[in-house]
Enzyme design. Structure first.
Site, mmCIF file in Angstrom:
data_model
loop_
_atom_site.group_PDB
_atom_site.id
_atom_site.type_symbol
_atom_site.label_atom_id
_atom_site.label_comp_id
_atom_site.label_asym_id
_atom_site.label_seq_id
_atom_site.Cartn_x
_atom_site.Cartn_y
_atom_site.Cartn_z
ATOM 1 N N GLY A 77 0.778 -1.234 0.000
ATOM 2 C CA GLY A 77 0.000 0.000 0.000
ATOM 3 C C GLY A 77 0.807 1.279 0.000
ATOM 4 O O GLY A 77 0.231 2.367 -0.139
ATOM 5 N N GLY B 162 3.734 -3.511 -4.016
ATOM 6 C CA GLY B 162 3.532 -3.539 -5.459
ATOM 7 C C GLY B 162 4.008 -2.241 -6.079
ATOM 8 O O GLY B 162 5.123 -2.107 -6.578
ATOM 9 N N CYS C 124 -14.368 5.273 -27.397
ATOM 10 C CA CYS C 124 -15.650 5.970 -27.511
ATOM 11 C C CYS C 124 -16.341 6.117 -26.159
ATOM 12 O O CYS C 124 -17.396 5.514 -25.909
ATOM 13 C CB CYS C 124 -16.544 5.206 -28.482
ATOM 14 S SG CYS C 124 -15.747 5.054 -30.064
ATOM 15 N N GLU C 125 -15.735 6.859 -25.281
ATOM 16 C CA GLU C 125 -16.286 7.133 -23.944
ATOM 17 C C GLU C 125 -15.767 8.505 -23.541
ATOM 18 O O GLU C 125 -14.574 8.785 -23.736
ATOM 19 C CB GLU C 125 -15.725 6.152 -22.897
ATOM 20 C CG GLU C 125 -15.978 4.708 -23.146
ATOM 21 C CD GLU C 125 -17.186 4.166 -22.393
ATOM 22 O OE1 GLU C 125 -17.719 4.863 -21.515
ATOM 23 O OE2 GLU C 125 -17.586 3.044 -22.718
HETATM 24 N N1 LLP Z 1 -1.341 -6.945 -0.696
HETATM 25 C C1 LLP Z 1 -2.663 -7.040 -0.942
HETATM 26 C C2 LLP Z 1 -3.451 -8.021 -0.204
HETATM 27 C C3 LLP Z 1 -3.266 -6.194 -1.895
HETATM 28 O O1 LLP Z 1 -4.566 -6.295 -2.112
HETATM 29 C C4 LLP Z 1 -2.477 -5.261 -2.599
HETATM 30 C C5 LLP Z 1 -3.069 -4.375 -3.604
HETATM 31 C C6 LLP Z 1 -1.085 -5.204 -2.330
HETATM 32 C C7 LLP Z 1 -0.559 -6.057 -1.362
HETATM 33 C C8 LLP Z 1 -0.164 -4.265 -3.035
HETATM 34 O O2 LLP Z 1 -0.510 -2.944 -2.846
HETATM 35 P P1 LLP Z 1 0.473 -1.781 -3.347
HETATM 36 O O3 LLP Z 1 1.767 -1.880 -2.573
HETATM 37 O O4 LLP Z 1 0.700 -1.951 -4.788
HETATM 38 O O5 LLP Z 1 -0.299 -0.542 -3.061
HETATM 39 N N2 LLP Z 1 -5.452 -0.757 -9.134
HETATM 40 C C9 LLP Z 1 -5.238 0.180 -8.056
HETATM 41 C C10 LLP Z 1 -4.509 -0.453 -6.888
HETATM 42 C C11 LLP Z 1 -5.197 -1.692 -6.342
HETATM 43 C C12 LLP Z 1 -4.421 -2.357 -5.252
HETATM 44 C C13 LLP Z 1 -5.011 -3.682 -4.907
HETATM 45 N N3 LLP Z 1 -4.317 -4.389 -3.874
HETATM 46 C C14 LLP Z 1 -4.488 1.400 -8.595
HETATM 47 O O6 LLP Z 1 -4.232 1.473 -9.783
HETATM 48 O O7 LLP Z 1 -4.224 2.330 -7.834
#
Ligand code: LLP
Length: 422
Positions: free
Chosen positions: A242, A284, A351-352
Site C-alpha cells: 500500500g 507492489g 468511444c467514452e
Molecule cells: N497486498 C494485498 C493483499 C493487496 O490487495 C495489494 C493491492 C497489495 C498487497 C499491493 O498494494 P500496493 O503496494 O501496490 O499498493 N489498481 C489500483 C490499486 C489496487 C491495489 C489492490 N491491492 C491502482 O491502480 O491504484
C-alpha cells in the site's frame, strides 16, 4: 543519478535510452520500464530491513510481466499472489513456493488445492466460510504437514486514499472483523490439518502518510498480545503493502523521494519489532510504479471554443487509472521545447467521455505527431488494460544494461480473433 531526464538535445531519456529515437522505430503506444529503477526500489526496501526480521514480497498484481517478476526475484523478494494465474506466473518465473503468499476474498476450491499442492508459504483467509473450506480440503488431501494459513483482519483503519483502493475499513469487503478473527484463532488452534499461525492485514493502496500504518501497527500489537494471553502464539505477521509513490516525479531532479517507502516503512516496522515475530510485507506500486512510462503519440489536436484536446493513441484501454480513480499521472513531452504552456485535455481514441489521461492540464503547445510520456505507469498500468473497442494489448519494453528488450509483444487482432467461435 536520475533515471529519467532530458538529454543535452532536450530529448527525454530513460536510463540512457533516447525515447524519441526509440519511438520512431516502434508502434505507439507502448510501455517501457527501467530495470535499474526497479532494482533501486528493491534495494531501498532491503536497506531498511536490516534491524527487522523482514521477508519482503512483491505484489504480483501490480505488474506481472515475467521480466519484471525476475528482477524482484533476483533481489530476493517473495511473491504475493491473488489468483491461480498469478501463482502460475510466479512459479514459472522461478519463485520458490515457500516464498509465496496467496491472498484474496474469493479463492475457489480449485485455487486452494493448487496452492496447497505447490507447497506455498501460506494462504491468507478472509472469511469463516473460506476457513471451513480450507479445513475440509486440507483433510481430504491427506497432507503430511498441516496447511499454513493466516487470517486477514480488518482493523477498521482509514488509509486516507481513494475509496476504490481503501481496503481496511469495516465497510470494505476485505478481512475479518477483529473480535470474529480472535474467536476463530481460539476455535481452530487445535485443528490437525491446519496451522492457523499468521495474521494478515492490508489497509489500502497509494497511502502517502505514516499515520494509518501506525494505527494499524498499534491494532496488531494489541491483537497479538491479547492472543498471547490466551496462549495462542502468532508465528508471522503479513503486513500487506500500500505504500504510495509520488506521481509528480521530478524530471532532472535529484534526491527526491519517488516512493514514500522512506518515511513509512521504518516507523511501521519499528512499532512491531518488539513482538519478535517475523514480518512479511507485500509491496507492489512502490517497487515498480516509478519505473514505467506509457509512451503515446498525439494523433490530432482539436480546438473548440471551450477546450483544446490532445487526442492521443493511448486510452483508458491502456491506462485506466485516470478514468477509474481520477488518478493524476504526470505527462511530459518526449521533446522539450520552449513553446508556451496551454491548458489541454489529453484524451484517448476510445468511444467514452471517461477516456482521458489528463484534464485541464498545463502542457506545452505541441503539434500532431509529437510524443508524450505518461510517468509513474509501471504499476497497475498494462495489467489493468483491456481489449475494449477491440484495441490490441500494447507492447512492453524493458531497458536492461543499455539494451532495450521486448518483454511482451503487441497483441495482433488475429490473436484476439482466434479465441472466438466464428
Ligand atoms: N497486498 C494485498 C493483499 C493487496 O490487495 C495489494 C493491492 C497489495 C498487497 C499491493 O498494494 P500496493 O503496494 O501496490 O499498493 N489498481 C489500483 C490499486 C489496487 C491495489 C489492490 N491491492 C491502482 O491502480 O491504484
Amino acid at each position: 543519478m536520475n533515471i529519467l531526464y532530458y538529454n543535452e538535445n532536450n530529448f527525454l531519456s530513460l536510463e540512457k535510452t533516447d525515447l524519441s529515437e526509440f519511438s520512431n522505430t516502434v508502434e505507439t503506444p507502448f510501455y517501457i520500464y527501467s530495470s535499474e529503477e526497479i532494482r533501486r526500489n528493491c534495494e531501498t526496501v532491503l536497506e531498511r530491513s536490516g534491524p527487522f526480521d523482514l521477508f519482503p514480497c512483491y505484489a504480483v498484481k501490480a505488474n506481472y510481466n515475467p521480466a519484471i517478476l525476475k528482477i524482484v526475484l533476483e533481489k530476493g523478494f517473495g511473491a504475493d499472489v491473488v489468483s491461480s494465474g498469478e501463482l502460475y506466473f510466479a512459479l514459472k518465473a522461478g519463485f520458490s513456493p515457500e516464498k509465496i503468499m496467496f491472498a484474496g476474498v474469493g479463492k475457489t476450491e480449485a485455487e486452494m488445492r493448487y496452492a496447497i499442492e505447490q507447497g506455498i508459504h501460506s494462504l491468507n483467509i478472509e472469511s469463516e466460510s473460506e476457513l471451513k473450506l480450507l479445513v475440509k480440503i486440507a483433510g481430504e488431501m491427506k497432507l503430511t504437514d498441516p496447511v499454513r494459513a493466516a487470517l486477514r483482519v480488518n482493523p477498521d483503519v482509514d488509509p486516507q486514499t481513494h475509496p476504490y483502493i481503501s481496503t481496511g475499513l469495516k465497510s470494505n469487503k476485505f478481512g475479518i472483523a477483529g473480535d470474529k478473527a480472535f474467536d476463530l484463532f481460539l476455535n481452530y488452534r487445535r485443528n490437525q490439518n491446519l496451522s492457523l499461525s499468521g495474521i494478515h492485514v492490508h489497509i489500502g493502496s497509494q497511502i502517502s502518510s505514516p499515520e494509518p500504518y501506525l494505527e494499524t501497527a498499534a491494532y496488531l500489537h494489541k491483537f497479538v498480545m491479547d492472543l498471547r494471553k490466551k496462549n495462542v502464539e502468532i508465528e508471522f505477521l503479513d503486513l500487506g503493502g500500500g505504500i504510495g509513490i509520488n506521481y509528480e516525479q521530478q524530471i532532472d531532479g535529484s534526491g527526491t523521494d519517488k516512493t514514500y517507502l522512506n518515511n513509512i516503512l521504518n516507523p511501521f516496522l519499528e512499532k512491531l519489532k518488539e513482538l519478535q515475530i517475523p514480518l512479511f510485507i507485500e509491496l507492489g506500486r512502490s517497487l515498480v510504479g516509478s519505473a514505467g512510462l506509457l509512451v503515446t503519440k498525439i494523433l490530432y489536436i482539436k480546438k473548440t471554443p471551450h477546450k483544446t484536446f490532445y487526442i492521443v493513441d493511448a486510452g483508458m484501454n491502456n491506462l485506466i487509472r485516470p478514468s477509474l480513480y481520477d488518478a493524476h499521472h504526470q505527462i511530459i513531452p518526449l521533446h522539450k521545447t520552449d513553446s508556451r504552456e496551454i491548458k489541454v485535455d489529453v484524451v484517448g481514441p476510445v468511444c467514452e467521455s471517461s477516456d482521458f489521461l489528463a484534464k485541464d492540464r498545463l502542457l506545452p503547445e505541441l503539434k500532431e505527431g509529437d510524443y508524450l510520456a505518461v510517468t509513474g505507469a509501471g504499476a497497475y498500468g498494462q495489467v489493468q488494460s483491456s481489449n475494449y473497442n477491440l484495441r490490441p494489448i500494447i507492447a512492453e519494453y524493458l531497458i536492461e544494461k543499455e539494451e532495450i528488450k521486448t518483454i511482451h509483444r503487441r497483441q495482433r487482432i488475429e490473436d484476439i480473433a482466434a479465441q472466438y467461435t466464428w
